[in-house]
Scaffold this active site. Sequence first.
Site, PDB file in Angstrom:
ATOM      1  N   GLN A  62      -1.571   2.343  10.728  1.00  0.00           N
ATOM      2  CA  GLN A  62      -0.108   2.717   9.125  1.00  0.00           C
ATOM      3  C   GLN A  62       0.658   2.790  10.470  1.00  0.00           C
ATOM      4  O   GLN A  62       1.645   2.411   9.900  1.00  0.00           O
ATOM      5  CB  GLN A  62      -0.359   2.599   8.346  1.00  0.00           C
ATOM      6  N   ARG A  86      -7.676  -0.150  -6.439  1.00  0.00           N
ATOM      7  CA  ARG A  86      -8.035   0.857  -5.284  1.00  0.00           C
ATOM      8  C   ARG A  86      -8.888   2.204  -5.854  1.00  0.00           C
ATOM      9  O   ARG A  86      -7.825   2.092  -6.829  1.00  0.00           O
ATOM     10  CB  ARG A  86      -6.903   1.095  -4.173  1.00  0.00           C
ATOM     11  N   ASN A  90      -5.625  12.732   1.813  1.00  0.00           N
ATOM     12  CA  ASN A  90      -4.652  11.441   2.011  1.00  0.00           C
ATOM     13  C   ASN A  90      -4.834  10.501   3.360  1.00  0.00           C
ATOM     14  O   ASN A  90      -6.825  10.558   3.103  1.00  0.00           O
ATOM     15  CB  ASN A  90      -3.530  12.343   2.549  1.00  0.00           C
ATOM     16  N   LYS A  91      -4.353   9.799   4.440  1.00  0.00           N
ATOM     17  CA  LYS A  91      -5.590   8.937   4.930  1.00  0.00           C
ATOM     18  C   LYS A  91      -6.213   9.400   5.807  1.00  0.00           C
ATOM     19  O   LYS A  91      -5.670  11.029   6.560  1.00  0.00           O
ATOM     20  CB  LYS A  91      -4.415   7.990   5.974  1.00  0.00           C
ATOM     21  N   ASP A 109      -2.174  10.423  -1.217  1.00  0.00           N
ATOM     22  CA  ASP A 109      -2.345   9.764  -2.348  1.00  0.00           C
ATOM     23  C   ASP A 109      -2.927  10.649  -3.471  1.00  0.00           C
ATOM     24  O   ASP A 109      -3.098   9.860  -4.644  1.00  0.00           O
ATOM     25  CB  ASP A 109      -3.609   8.827  -1.850  1.00  0.00           C
ATOM     26  N   ARG A 150       1.102  -0.859   0.318  1.00  0.00           N
ATOM     27  CA  ARG A 150      -0.247  -0.065  -0.016  1.00  0.00           C
ATOM     28  C   ARG A 150       0.975   1.234  -0.012  1.00  0.00           C
ATOM     29  O   ARG A 150       1.791   0.882  -0.178  1.00  0.00           O
ATOM     30  CB  ARG A 150      -1.187  -0.017   1.115  1.00  0.00           C
ATOM     31  N   GLY A 151       0.271   2.186  -0.043  1.00  0.00           N
ATOM     32  CA  GLY A 151       0.515   3.427   0.246  1.00  0.00           C
ATOM     33  C   GLY A 151       0.988   3.898  -1.409  1.00  0.00           C
ATOM     34  O   GLY A 151       1.300   3.231  -2.384  1.00  0.00           O
TER      35      GLY A 151
END
Length: 347
Positions: free
Chosen positions: A198, A91, A249-250, A239, A48-49
């Site tokens: 994470q 995704r 982002n997250k 992202d 991921r990332g």
Amino acid sequence: MQNLIKHIEWKDGVLYVLNQIKLPAVTEYNPKTTIEAVFYAIREMELRGAPLIGIAAGYGMYIGIKDLQDMSHDEFIAKMRLQGKFLAESRPTAVNLFWAIDRMIAKADTLRDKSVAEKKRLLEQEAILIHEEDRAINRSIGENLLTLLKDGMTILTHCNAGILATGYYGTATSPIYLAKERGWNLKVYADETRPYLQGARLTSYELHASGIDVTLICDNMAGVVMSQGKIDAVITGTDRVAANGDVANKIGTMSVAILANYFKIPVYIAAPTPTIDMNTPTGNDIPIEERSPREVTHWYGHQIAPEGVKVYNPSFDVTPHELIAAIVTEKGVVTPPFDVNLRKLFA
Ligand code: MRU
């Protein structure tokens, strides 16, 4: 820096992936030999990332065509588009996925006069190039971020924009690793980053393993450490950056940015140019992934919420550009007005 965690490797036509679902308890490498396997590795977050997803997508696109036999150029391109469409469903938020797929198809399109064997050889090289370029990007972003930092500072980060999310030093973590090489002392507070953890499982793991002074906090402790004057800068990855500078982002990044602005702490976003999407006008246009309710109701297989309770689990949020002091790319530090200055990067 030595002892860089090995988390992705391309060897003899096989993609070896460190299974990030099991970190930090278990170190397990899984070989990916089909495009379907790469698809599931991305979807299930074995890797991921945003940049790492882009790297895997590049290799995945090659894996998908590596066994093709002689066919016309148009048939070859049609095949690539089909598999690109498939991989793109893994995704939705990290734009690096679509960027890498498009880049591989665009490369193939330049190879009309080549044999299928030659096309395959050059496409493997292109996937390796995406990987290698990310290493250089990581380093340049770190250098550029260091111009905004000083020895002795403490940084708060959210999620994992580290080695495990990229091809090398990470994006948000790159200045931290570079600072260590130079004998600087940068300290880090890492948000645990519920629900997927994470920050706890990956960021604190990789920084700690590299001998960096890292302190893990729960997400709801960020305000307290800021109010106590412990944080000099917030640095996160992203992202997708929209053309106006809004940053996906997250989940939780926006809350951290709001807190940081209240306490007058600068928010820096580490963004490789492949993560900047000039075709997405604002943050409202960024597709936000929603993941399984189980990530919220369960913790490592243990149920922590009542059976049947309603759950909302958006995996990303959008930080409005007004809350961001600088977007730091491999090409330089971009400051507001972002709509004007981001465009200059691609001129
Ligand atoms: O859901 P994830 O773990 O893929 O989300 C990762 C992030 O939000 C990262 O901060 C982002 O991709 C940047 S990684 C350099």
